[in-house]
Design a protein around this motif. Structure first.
Motif, PDB file in Angstrom:
ATOM      1  N   SER A  18       2.765   3.743  10.852  1.00  0.00           N
ATOM      2  CA  SER A  18       1.823   4.293   9.531  1.00  0.00           C
ATOM      3  C   SER A  18       2.842   3.951   8.784  1.00  0.00           C
ATOM      4  O   SER A  18       2.262   2.922   7.642  1.00  0.00           O
ATOM      5  N   LYS A  19       4.045   3.730   8.769  1.00  0.00           N
ATOM      6  CA  LYS A  19       5.372   2.928   7.875  1.00  0.00           C
ATOM      7  C   LYS A  19       5.290   1.552   8.360  1.00  0.00           C
ATOM      8  O   LYS A  19       5.044   0.964   7.250  1.00  0.00           O
ATOM      9  N   VAL A  20       5.406   1.337   9.292  1.00  0.00           N
ATOM     10  CA  VAL A  20       5.674  -0.050  10.067  1.00  0.00           C
ATOM     11  C   VAL A  20       4.264  -0.742   9.350  1.00  0.00           C
ATOM     12  O   VAL A  20       4.317  -2.231   9.358  1.00  0.00           O
ATOM     13  N   GLY A  22       2.089  -0.649   7.522  1.00  0.00           N
ATOM     14  CA  GLY A  22       2.107  -0.411   5.118  1.00  0.00           C
ATOM     15  C   GLY A  22       3.115  -1.143   5.048  1.00  0.00           C
ATOM     16  O   GLY A  22       3.152  -2.290   4.593  1.00  0.00           O
ATOM     17  N   THR A  23       4.267  -1.125   5.714  1.00  0.00           N
ATOM     18  CA  THR A  23       5.566  -1.810   5.223  1.00  0.00           C
ATOM     19  C   THR A  23       4.395  -3.504   5.456  1.00  0.00           C
ATOM     20  O   THR A  23       5.143  -4.125   4.612  1.00  0.00           O
ATOM     21  N   PHE A  26       2.196  -5.076   3.658  1.00  0.00           N
ATOM     22  CA  PHE A  26       2.854  -5.081   1.842  1.00  0.00           C
ATOM     23  C   PHE A  26       3.722  -6.303   1.863  1.00  0.00           C
ATOM     24  O   PHE A  26       3.493  -7.282   1.270  1.00  0.00           O
ATOM     25  N   ALA A  32      -0.608  -1.754  -0.079  1.00  0.00           N
ATOM     26  CA  ALA A  32      -0.414  -0.754   0.999  1.00  0.00           C
ATOM     27  C   ALA A  32      -0.289   0.981   0.221  1.00  0.00           C
ATOM     28  O   ALA A  32       0.798   0.834  -0.807  1.00  0.00           O
ATOM     29  N   GLN A  33      -0.750   1.711   1.010  1.00  0.00           N
ATOM     30  CA  GLN A  33      -0.629   3.514   0.752  1.00  0.00           C
ATOM     31  C   GLN A  33      -0.437   3.862   2.258  1.00  0.00           C
ATOM     32  O   GLN A  33      -0.902   3.360   3.528  1.00  0.00           O
ATOM     33  N   ASP A  34       0.871   4.298   2.690  1.00  0.00           N
ATOM     34  CA  ASP A  34       0.750   5.231   3.789  1.00  0.00           C
ATOM     35  C   ASP A  34       1.443   6.992   3.514  1.00  0.00           C
ATOM     36  O   ASP A  34       2.024   6.464   2.665  1.00  0.00           O
ATOM     37  N   PHE A  35       0.378   7.920   4.411  1.00  0.00           N
ATOM     38  CA  PHE A  35       0.725   9.188   4.110  1.00  0.00           C
ATOM     39  C   PHE A  35       0.753   9.296   5.245  1.00  0.00           C
ATOM     40  O   PHE A  35      -0.597   9.549   6.128  1.00  0.00           O
ATOM     41  N   ILE A  58      -5.190   0.259  -4.871  1.00  0.00           N
ATOM     42  CA  ILE A  58      -5.699   1.384  -4.220  1.00  0.00           C
ATOM     43  C   ILE A  58      -5.771   2.719  -5.092  1.00  0.00           C
ATOM     44  O   ILE A  58      -5.111   3.464  -5.552  1.00  0.00           O
ATOM     45  N   MET A  59      -7.299   3.437  -5.556  1.00  0.00           N
ATOM     46  CA  MET A  59      -7.746   3.638  -5.598  1.00  0.00           C
ATOM     47  C   MET A  59      -7.992   5.031  -4.962  1.00  0.00           C
ATOM     48  O   MET A  59      -8.825   5.911  -5.367  1.00  0.00           O
ATOM     49  N   GLU A  60      -7.396   5.150  -4.247  1.00  0.00           N
ATOM     50  CA  GLU A  60      -7.493   6.521  -3.128  1.00  0.00           C
ATOM     51  C   GLU A  60      -6.360   7.461  -3.108  1.00  0.00           C
ATOM     52  O   GLU A  60      -4.513   6.831  -2.282  1.00  0.00           O
ATOM     53  N   ARG A  61      -6.124   8.995  -1.989  1.00  0.00           N
ATOM     54  CA  ARG A  61      -5.133   9.068  -2.099  1.00  0.00           C
ATOM     55  C   ARG A  61      -4.822  10.254  -1.403  1.00  0.00           C
ATOM     56  O   ARG A  61      -6.274  10.663  -0.666  1.00  0.00           O
ATOM     57  N   GLY A  62      -4.104  10.595  -0.470  1.00  0.00           N
ATOM     58  CA  GLY A  62      -3.950  11.964   1.053  1.00  0.00           C
ATOM     59  C   GLY A  62      -4.169  11.051   2.684  1.00  0.00           C
ATOM     60  O   GLY A  62      -5.132   9.994   2.499  1.00  0.00           O
TER      61      GLY A  62
ATOM     62  N   TYR B 166       0.437  14.034  -1.460  1.00  0.00           N
ATOM     63  CA  TYR B 166      -0.068  13.349  -2.169  1.00  0.00           C
ATOM     64  C   TYR B 166       1.248  12.243  -3.011  1.00  0.00           C
ATOM     65  O   TYR B 166       0.886  11.279  -3.230  1.00  0.00           O
ATOM     66  N   ARG B 171       3.885   6.570   0.592  1.00  0.00           N
ATOM     67  CA  ARG B 171       4.508   5.677   0.202  1.00  0.00           C
ATOM     68  C   ARG B 171       3.982   4.968  -0.349  1.00  0.00           C
ATOM     69  O   ARG B 171       2.715   3.892   0.397  1.00  0.00           O
TER      70      ARG B 171
END
Lengths: 306, 402
Positions: A18-20, A22-23, A26, A32-35, A58-62, B166, B171
């Motif tokens: 997920s980091k790859v 997201g990066t 970006f 981008a946001q990864d979690f 991005i107005m979401e989280r989690g 959260y 990231r």
């Protein structure tokens, strides 16, 4: 916005995948946001990671409750009642499964009502990296599906991995493997138009929580232990295989197994409890007579109840 | 792209901290791991010490700060509680320790995901508190925190709070400032009151009896904390001049013409903003007020932001068992003597990291509109859905409580 959810097992690389992704997004100029979400940090335990890619902030989280795309890095998770990797998948969404089965076979096998793509990335990982770590491979697949560039994927793999590993050769192999997967996923089937429906979920209703006596509402578990029901056998990438001709019944394997998964049969020979053996292969390592070898697990169904 | 934890570590690195005593705890550990990596490979020049508990960790951090060193430490949840005794002690020493708390719900039942009962338990200690919504804000707040805490008019320790998972593990794009620019903003700490110098010996933290001297010292702390409100504004302005990002004590989102206001803190505010945007699209004049500085409590800014609004819903991601939402109580006390005070509703939501879905925000906004019609704020309510209740039933069945 693209919402992707990776499902894997601890140690496979869902978080790094997920980091790859997201990066790479970006670097391609997107927000981008990864979690990642995991409980006990333990090899083999189910891990989910979410990546959001958008043109606007991005107005979401989690955790992503309703993904457009789900990447199942471990086929056995599809049968795990607690993980349920396909939950919330949007109509018209895509499931990418790490399997040697064809999409049609996987659809039938797991009764999936969505667009299915398959690629056996464990085999690719073993061939190209020499290990069943799938982070950059799954990242490569996902990057292709959402239409990111090869350059950004390459850069992202280098960026993310250089903070984890120092072995330059292994890093280069990962770049090659990510690009291989990027190009291996069938492009025709990826041209599915995503319906990014933001509210397809049935409305949930806010309720007033009723009082319950402490006999119910204290965090105690009255049921007897259910650990034997957790078949950890589906965590294996390789299984220990027996050749009894060489076995001297020295029992070193029995003593060394960390999970008590080697039992003794009527003739006094050891055998594996495949329902629970996690495939650590310590027994293979420790066996002084080469009675034990390792065989790659291919399909989940062959593991369960063997 | 940085996690909230990595952003925190960057803040500490850029602040050129001298001394970092640590003790690990999920979801904070990545901060100290990142710092340990930098110190071990030589890109950061600090003394890093692993301690045997959060109690000794806080004692070491506060003591280092009392020698005039710039100190940092971090913890979360149970760890914060284990070191709790030293929070009051360190604040009483009047030293500018900066400490990160990565919020995580408290036992029992034990959990990993965030709510704010941990950091809010420390609200009376004397530590100032900044609560962050984004990873960028975490980095920036650490720089601002040192400036604020080290100011002569303040000299109190400070928490920078971020939500576990959260933010801690999420990231998102973060701009890392240039170290020279940070040096301009945050000069060397040169204490006049608490330092270690052989030619100028001093005994710190004297014992007192009789109450009058104790009262003097405690109220001095309170006044220093009150001073921090004005100092914060200066720090905020200077930070904006230097780095182009503005962080006031409170942040309004679509607030100016709003009739119905959600009050939130920390990373879940992002979800609240999305809900406000969605409500606006339905023609409802909604807005959101995010509290960023919680100690000192920004009473005047809060009053200015929500005075005259029709209804305000405080969404507490915490619960004071036997009373209700902590921030609801604090905000209500600020508004009691106001002539044009809004109807104030109380909701408890997001405990232990429970998601707050768009439907649940819609419920809260609807309650505000209904409440304004009937002039009845109702009683405090937990935001909990039918689906979650069903799932709880399933779990209770598994636990043998069917």
């Amino acid at each position: 916005m693209y919402r992707l959810r990776f499902h894997g097992r601890g140690g496979q690389g869902a978080r790094v995948a997920s980091k790859v992704l997201g990066t790479a997004a970006f670097l391609d100029g997107y927000y981008a946001q990864d979690f990642p979400l995991y409980g006990a940090e333990r090899r083999g335990a189910p891990v989910a990671a979410s990546t959001r890619i958008a043109e606007d902030p991005i107005m979401e989280r989690g955790v992503i409750p309703e993904p457009d795309i789900v990447i199942v890095m471990d086929e056995t998770l599809l049968q795990d009642p607690l993980t349920m990797p396909l939950s919330g998948l949007k109509p018209g969404g895509i499931v990418i499964i790490n399997t040697t089965n064809s999409p049609a076979e996987a659809k039938a096998e797991y009764k999936i009502n969505a667009n299915v793509l398959t690629l056996g990335i464990t085999k690719i990982g073993l061939d190209m990296l020499g290990m069943p770590i799938l982070s950059t491979l799954a990242g490569g697949v996902a990057a292709r599906i959402v239409g990111l560039s090869e350059d950004s994927l390459t850069e992202a793999v280098k960026k993310v991995l250089s903070s984890i590993i120092t072995d330059k050769k292994l890093l280069d192999k990962n770049v090659a493997a990510a690009l291989y997967c990027f190009n291996a996923i069938t492009p025709i089937e990826t041209k599915i138009e995503l319906k990014t429906i933001d509210t397809n979920k049935k409305k949930s209703t806010v309720i007033s929580l009723p009082f319950e006596p402490a006999a119910v509402s204290s965090p105690a578990i009255n049921a007897t232990g259910n650990t034997p029901l957790r078949m950890t056998g589906n965590w294996r990438v390789f299984r220990p295989a027996w050749n009894y001709e060489a076995c001297t019944r020295c029992m070193i394997c029995v003593a060394r197994c960390p999970d008590g998964c080697i039992l003794i049969n009527e003739d006094g020979y050891p055998y594996t409890d495949y329902d629970n053996c996690k495939g650590c292969l310590i027994c293979v390592e420790e066996c002084p007579t080469n009675t034990l070898g390792k065989v790659m697990e291919v399909h989940a169904k062959k593991v369960i109840g063997n | 792209m940085l996690t909230g934890n990595a952003a925190a570590a960057w803040g500490v690195r850029l602040a050129e901290v001298d001394y970092i005593p640590v003790y690990p705890i999920t979801p904070q550990t990545e901060i100290i791991e990142t710092l340990a990596g930098w110190i071990s490979n030589g890109v950061m020049d600090s003394r890093f010490v692993t301690m045997d508990s959060e109690h000794s960790m806080l004692t070491a951090a506060g003591s280092a700060s009392a020698t005039g060193a710039r100190a940092f430490t971090a913890t979360s949840s149970q760890g914060l509680l284990y070191g709790f005794e030293m929070l009051y002690a360190v604040a009483g020493w009047r030293v500018p320790l900066v400490m990160v708390n990565v919020s995580r719900g408290l036992s029992s039942p034990i959990t990993l995901e965030p709510d704010h009962n941990d950091v809010l338990a420390a609200r009376d200690t004397g530590f100032l508190q900044i609560h962050c919504e984004t990873c960028q804000e975490v980095l920036d707040s650490i720089l601002m925190a040192y400036r604020l805490a080290e100011d002569e008019r303040v000299l109190l320790p400070i928490f920078v709070n971020l939500d576990g998972f959260y933010l801690s593990f999420t990231r998102e794009p973060v701009a890392v400032p240039d170290v020279e620019q940070v040096r301009n903003f945050l000069p060397l700490y040169q204490p006049k009151h608490a330092f270690f110098k052989a030619s100028q010996p001093m005994a710190q933290s004297a014992a007192v009896l009789g109450g009058s001297s104790y009262s003097y010292f405690k109220y001095q702390m309170h006044m220093a904390s009150q001073n921090a409100l004005a100092v914060y504004k200066e720090v905020c302005d200077e930070f904006e001049t230097g780095f182009g990002r503005n962080y006031d004590t409170v942040e309004g989102y679509m607030l100016d013409d709003a009739d119905y206001v959600l009050v939130m803190t920390n990373s879940f505010s992002t979800l609240g903003k999305a809900a406000v945007k969605a409500a606006r699209e339905r023609g409802i004049k909604a807005g959101l007020l995010r509290l960023r500085l919680l100690r000192p409590f920004p009473v005047a800014d809060l009053k200015a932001a929500i005075g005259g609004k029709k209804a305000v819903a405080v969404i507490d991601q915490n619960i004071s068992i036997g009373k209700g939402g902590i921030l609801h109580s604090e905000i209500a006390s600020c508004l009691y003597n106001e002539k044009h005070r809004p109807l104030l509703l109380s909701f408890i939501a997001g405990l232990g990291g429970k998601n707050i879905s768009p439907d649940e925000f819609e419920f809260i906004i609807t309650k505000m509109i209904e409440g304004e019609d009937t002039e009845d704020a109702g009683t405090a309510q937990l935001i909990y859905t039918d689906k979650e209740w069903q799932e709880m039933g399933r779990l209770k069945g598994m636990a043998g409580k069917g």
